[in-house]
Scaffold this motif. Structure first.
Motif, PDB file in Angstrom:
ATOM      1  N   ALA A  62       0.830  -1.202   0.000  1.00 57.56           N
ATOM      2  CA  ALA A  62       0.000   0.000   0.000  1.00 57.56           C
ATOM      3  C   ALA A  62       0.867   1.256   0.000  1.00 57.56           C
ATOM      4  N   HIS A  63       1.942   1.245   0.769  1.00 57.35           N
ATOM      5  CA  HIS A  63       2.857   2.379   0.841  1.00 57.35           C
ATOM      6  C   HIS A  63       3.490   2.628  -0.532  1.00 57.35           C
ATOM      7  N   GLN A  64       3.939   1.557  -1.158  1.00 53.15           N
ATOM      8  CA  GLN A  64       4.572   1.704  -2.468  1.00 53.15           C
ATOM      9  C   GLN A  64       3.585   2.215  -3.512  1.00 53.15           C
ATOM     10  N   LYS A  65       2.368   1.738  -3.446  1.00 55.70           N
ATOM     11  CA  LYS A  65       1.373   2.149  -4.433  1.00 55.70           C
ATOM     12  C   LYS A  65       0.882   3.579  -4.181  1.00 55.70           C
ATOM     13  N   ASN A  66       0.548   3.890  -2.933  1.00 55.52           N
ATOM     14  CA  ASN A  66      -0.047   5.189  -2.625  1.00 55.52           C
ATOM     15  C   ASN A  66       0.985   6.301  -2.476  1.00 55.52           C
ATOM     16  N   ARG A  67       2.020   6.066  -1.703  1.00 54.03           N
ATOM     17  CA  ARG A  67       2.991   7.127  -1.437  1.00 54.03           C
ATOM     18  C   ARG A  67       3.986   7.291  -2.573  1.00 54.03           C
ATOM     19  N   PHE A  68       4.447   6.170  -3.115  1.00 53.27           N
ATOM     20  CA  PHE A  68       5.436   6.224  -4.193  1.00 53.27           C
ATOM     21  C   PHE A  68       4.782   6.285  -5.570  1.00 53.27           C
ATOM     22  N   GLY A  69       3.504   5.990  -5.644  1.00 52.77           N
ATOM     23  CA  GLY A  69       2.824   5.973  -6.934  1.00 52.77           C
ATOM     24  C   GLY A  69       3.292   4.846  -7.830  1.00 52.77           C
ATOM     25  N   LEU A  70       3.717   3.732  -7.229  1.00 60.12           N
ATOM     26  CA  LEU A  70       4.245   2.608  -8.005  1.00 60.12           C
ATOM     27  C   LEU A  70       3.147   1.988  -8.852  1.00 60.12           C
ATOM     28  N   PHE A  71       3.395   1.948 -10.123  1.00 58.55           N
ATOM     29  CA  PHE A  71       2.504   1.308 -11.081  1.00 58.55           C
ATOM     30  C   PHE A  71       3.400   0.709 -12.140  1.00 58.55           C
ATOM     31  N   ILE A  72       3.392  -0.589 -12.246  1.00 56.52           N
ATOM     32  CA  ILE A  72       4.282  -1.268 -13.190  1.00 56.52           C
ATOM     33  C   ILE A  72       3.575  -1.434 -14.518  1.00 56.52           C
ATOM     34  N   ARG A  73       4.084  -0.772 -15.511  1.00 56.90           N
ATOM     35  CA  ARG A  73       3.557  -0.905 -16.868  1.00 56.90           C
ATOM     36  C   ARG A  73       4.757  -1.019 -17.796  1.00 56.90           C
ATOM     37  N   THR A  74       5.305  -2.216 -17.835  1.00 58.43           N
ATOM     38  CA  THR A  74       6.481  -2.446 -18.668  1.00 58.43           C
ATOM     39  C   THR A  74       6.282  -3.711 -19.479  1.00 58.43           C
ATOM     40  N   ILE A  75       7.102  -3.848 -20.503  1.00 56.36           N
ATOM     41  CA  ILE A  75       7.155  -5.084 -21.269  1.00 56.36           C
ATOM     42  C   ILE A  75       8.459  -5.757 -20.886  1.00 56.36           C
ATOM     43  N   GLY A  76       8.351  -6.940 -20.374  1.00 55.97           N
ATOM     44  CA  GLY A  76       9.539  -7.681 -19.962  1.00 55.97           C
ATOM     45  C   GLY A  76       9.711  -7.667 -18.460  1.00 55.97           C
ATOM     46  N   ILE A  77       9.990  -8.832 -17.921  1.00 60.45           N
ATOM     47  CA  ILE A  77      10.089  -8.966 -16.469  1.00 60.45           C
ATOM     48  C   ILE A  77      11.323  -8.270 -15.911  1.00 60.45           C
ATOM     49  N   ALA A  78      12.379  -8.125 -16.706  1.00 61.15           N
ATOM     50  CA  ALA A  78      13.598  -7.469 -16.214  1.00 61.15           C
ATOM     51  C   ALA A  78      13.318  -6.018 -15.824  1.00 61.15           C
ATOM     52  N   ARG A  79      12.551  -5.319 -16.610  1.00 63.03           N
ATOM     53  CA  ARG A  79      12.208  -3.933 -16.290  1.00 63.03           C
ATOM     54  C   ARG A  79      11.303  -3.865 -15.059  1.00 63.03           C
ATOM     55  N   ALA A  80      10.354  -4.789 -14.979  1.00 62.80           N
ATOM     56  CA  ALA A  80       9.474  -4.833 -13.814  1.00 62.80           C
ATOM     57  C   ALA A  80      10.283  -5.121 -12.554  1.00 62.80           C
TER      58      ALA A  80
END
Length: 149
Positions: free
Chosen positions: A105-123
């Motif tokens: 929740a902290h990563q999503k709300n405070r950091f705004g983490l949203f993973i939208r990448t192609i390829g697991i290495a970037r994620a």
């Protein structure tokens, strides 16, 4: 059924909330397969807390062979109501497991983490950086609390 996306698996320290281990998998990867890759006996606790997706006979056997105590949630019996003792036990486990959910929740709300990448290495790179940032955040929190007395 195809599933798109990524999942972050973490192990935290109960006392301080630091992320000790982490892994990233595709959303289609079964959670239970990650338990033996994440949990180590070098942690200060012998108890392992996780949601029901990590419960399997194989994982329970592996935990006992390592001298670890399983505190993994139990699944509701198929086609039946969950027995009251099992529901109470799961509720008690949830109060401890909530600390892990707070990280996400902290990563999503405070950091705004949203993973939208192609390829697991970037994620993996994005989630690793978010995990490092979260751990530094916890370190600063504890250092300020220590300085304040």
């Amino acid at each position: 059924m195809p599933v798109f996306g990524y999942k972050s698996h973490i192990v935290i320290d109960r006392g301080f909330g630091f992320i000790r281990e982490s892994a990233v998998t595709s959303a289609a990867h079964a959670d239970g397969r990650m338990l033996s890759k994440l949990v180590t006996t070098q942690n200060t606790s012998s108890e392992v807390w996780a949601d029901s997706a990590y419960r399997s006979q194989k994982n329970e056997k592996w935990l006992s062979s390592k001298g670890l105590v399983s505190r993994i949630h139990r699944r509701k019996p198929a086609g039946h109501a969950m027995p009251q003792p099992m529901a109470r036990a799961n509720a008690a486990k949830s109060s401890v497991r909530a600390a892990v959910e707070h990280v996400f929740a902290h990563q999503k709300n405070r950091f705004g983490l949203f993973i939208r990448t192609i390829g697991i290495a970037r994620a993996e790179a994005k989630m690793l950086l978010a995990n490092i940032a979260y751990t530094f955040d916890r370190l600063i929190f504890h250092e300020r609390a220590k300085a304040a007395g």
